[in-house]
Design a protein around this motif. Structure first.
Motif, mmCIF file in Angstrom:
data_model
loop_
_atom_site.group_PDB
_atom_site.id
_atom_site.type_symbol
_atom_site.label_atom_id
_atom_site.label_comp_id
_atom_site.label_asym_id
_atom_site.label_seq_id
_atom_site.Cartn_x
_atom_site.Cartn_y
_atom_site.Cartn_z
ATOM 1 N N UNK A 147 3.224 5.117 -8.045
ATOM 2 C CA UNK A 147 4.201 4.052 -8.269
ATOM 3 C C UNK A 147 3.643 2.723 -7.771
ATOM 4 N N UNK A 148 3.817 1.669 -8.580
ATOM 5 C CA UNK A 148 3.358 0.328 -8.195
ATOM 6 C C UNK A 148 4.578 -0.562 -7.993
ATOM 7 N N UNK A 203 0.985 12.533 5.124
ATOM 8 C CA UNK A 203 0.495 11.226 5.568
ATOM 9 C C UNK A 203 0.330 10.238 4.446
ATOM 10 N N UNK A 204 0.111 10.722 3.251
ATOM 11 C CA UNK A 204 -0.159 9.807 2.148
ATOM 12 C C UNK A 204 1.020 8.867 1.916
ATOM 13 N N UNK A 205 2.245 9.342 2.227
ATOM 14 C CA UNK A 205 3.420 8.519 1.965
ATOM 15 C C UNK A 205 3.649 7.459 3.024
ATOM 16 N N UNK A 206 3.156 7.689 4.232
ATOM 17 C CA UNK A 206 3.548 6.807 5.325
ATOM 18 C C UNK A 206 2.539 5.730 5.636
ATOM 19 N N UNK A 207 1.275 5.901 5.272
ATOM 20 C CA UNK A 207 0.303 4.844 5.453
ATOM 21 C C UNK A 207 -0.444 4.921 6.766
ATOM 22 N N UNK A 229 0.571 0.035 -4.057
ATOM 23 C CA UNK A 229 0.570 1.287 -4.806
ATOM 24 C C UNK A 229 0.900 2.418 -3.841
ATOM 25 N N UNK A 230 1.941 3.197 -4.155
ATOM 26 C CA UNK A 230 2.343 4.308 -3.303
ATOM 27 C C UNK A 230 1.559 5.569 -3.663
ATOM 28 N N UNK A 271 6.184 5.927 -11.155
ATOM 29 C CA UNK A 271 5.505 7.086 -11.741
ATOM 30 C C UNK A 271 6.532 8.179 -12.021
ATOM 31 N N UNK A 272 6.492 8.740 -13.206
ATOM 32 C CA UNK A 272 7.492 9.734 -13.586
ATOM 33 C C UNK A 272 7.285 11.040 -12.824
#
Length: 362
Positions: free
Chosen positions: A158-159, A101-105, A153-154, A194-195
């Motif tokens: 990553x920004x 869920x963190x990726x989809x919002x 911010x993902x 973000x690497x």
């Protein structure tokens, strides 16, 4: 004393605890891991949905209302704070159920909950859910700007900075798997990635162009009105490829130009700080052609650029930066002075013309 202990035990959850609990609830719901009390909450939600069908407008409001209303809907307050906090403490379990869920919002997560509840009952699916709206929210999260610059911010840190009139999309299952993929549907964005060597970051743009990195910072300009896309690298290494598999790999202070007409990829040196200085609200022309100059002046000032009798050459390449509060007349004057021509502002038009034409008008 006993009463004070009871009061502390029933102390309301903080906003941060509510938000995290709702995310965990969604993950546990989809994995079939709800406890008995949580199952009762879902049962109550279904019953309430049958008795009180939602209109499309009501559903849309529910989808965008965020964690606060969802927390209320699923009954976070029906669990005691102690019960909810006990779930929050299981960090290993929670990381597993939170990850998808963190990726989809928020919107996609809420839509998924409503959609899956609807699958269990045709009547709920028919009367509660607007299929198109929910499917759209479930498939992607879209981030769009109007006249404002925005940053997001993902989940991986990553920004992404979005320029004005820009749209970015994240699709289901495309950011939490082996790759981290996003779609720049329109406009311009600066990516500070973000690497993560095990999960390449890929930006898709129009005409089958993709930009692939592991961890770097770069700018992509991909407006639909322009006849080219430009990828400029500030740090790290970037690989740009087209729909046919041809690619170019570049490093810092270099750029790749994709020509939409012949689908060619060319590279050259660039000033990446200049290319990305729009992030502070400045109006940036980085080797801008006439089409880009006209587009940016129209979008910023509402003035249509007209060039009479080839007063400006078709090969014009303007390199300039203007502060956010610059008047359109100052920009027009500087361009006119560079090419020894005249200009005039008429209502919603900015007209560039040869000096003799201007004298005739006056």
């Amino acid at each position: 004393m006993k009463r004070n202990r009871l009061s502390r035990r029933r102390k309301q959850l903080t906003e941060k605890e509510k938000e995290r609990y709702v995310k965990i609830f969604l993950g546990r719901f989809l994995n079939g891991e709800l406890n008995e009390k949580e199952k009762e909450i879902v049962t109550g939600l279904k019953a309430n949905a049958i008795q009180h069908p939602l209109t499309d407008d009501e559903l849309q409001k529910k989808l965008i209302s965020g964690f606060d209303r969802l927390a209320e809907t699923i009954g976070v307050e029906k669990l005691t704070p102690m019960e909810a906090r006990r779930l929050l403490k299981d960090k290993k379990q929670n990381r597993r159920v939170l990850r998808p869920w963190m990726a989809y919002g928020t919107v996609a997560a809420i839509a998924a909950l409503l959609l899956i509840i609807g699958f269990n009952s045709p009547s709920i699916r028919r009367t509660v859910l607007s299929a198109n709206l929910v499917a759209e929210a479930l498939v992607r999260d879209s981030f769009a700007t109007g006249q404002e610059i925005k940053s997001i911010r993902l989940s991986d840190g990553t920004v992404i900075h979005l320029n004005t009139n820009t749209k970015l999309s994240l699709y289901k299952d495309k950011y939490a798997g082996k790759t981290r993929e996003v779609w720049l549907d329109e406009g311009e964005a600066f990516f500070d990635v973000a690497r993560d060597a095990d999960h390449p970051f890929i930006v898709h743009t129009a005409d089958g162009v993709s930009t692939r990195v592991l961890g770097t910072s770069f700018n992509i300009k991909a407006y639909g009105e322009l006849n080219e896309q430009i990828i400029s690298v500030r740090t790290g290494k970037v690989r740009i490829s087209d729909a046919d598999g041809k690619y170019i790999q570049i490093t810092s202070d270099r750029k790749v130009i994709f020509n939409k007409a012949d689908h060619s990829l060319t590279q050259s040196l660039t000033d990446t700080e200049l290319a990305a200085s729009w992030r502070s609200g400045q109006l940036v022309f980085d080797d801008a052609g006439l089409d880009e100059i006209a587009m940016k002046i129209l979008r910023r000032y509402g003035k249509q650029v007209i060039v009479t009798n080839q007063a400006l050459p078709e090969t014009i390449r303007l390199k300039a930066v203007f502060p956010p509060d610059t008047e359109v007349e100052l920009i027009a004057r500087q361009i006119a002075d560079m090419y020894g021509i005249g200009y005039r502002l008429e209502n919603s038009r900015l007209i560039f013309e040869q000096m003799d034409e201007r004298l005739k008008v006056n």
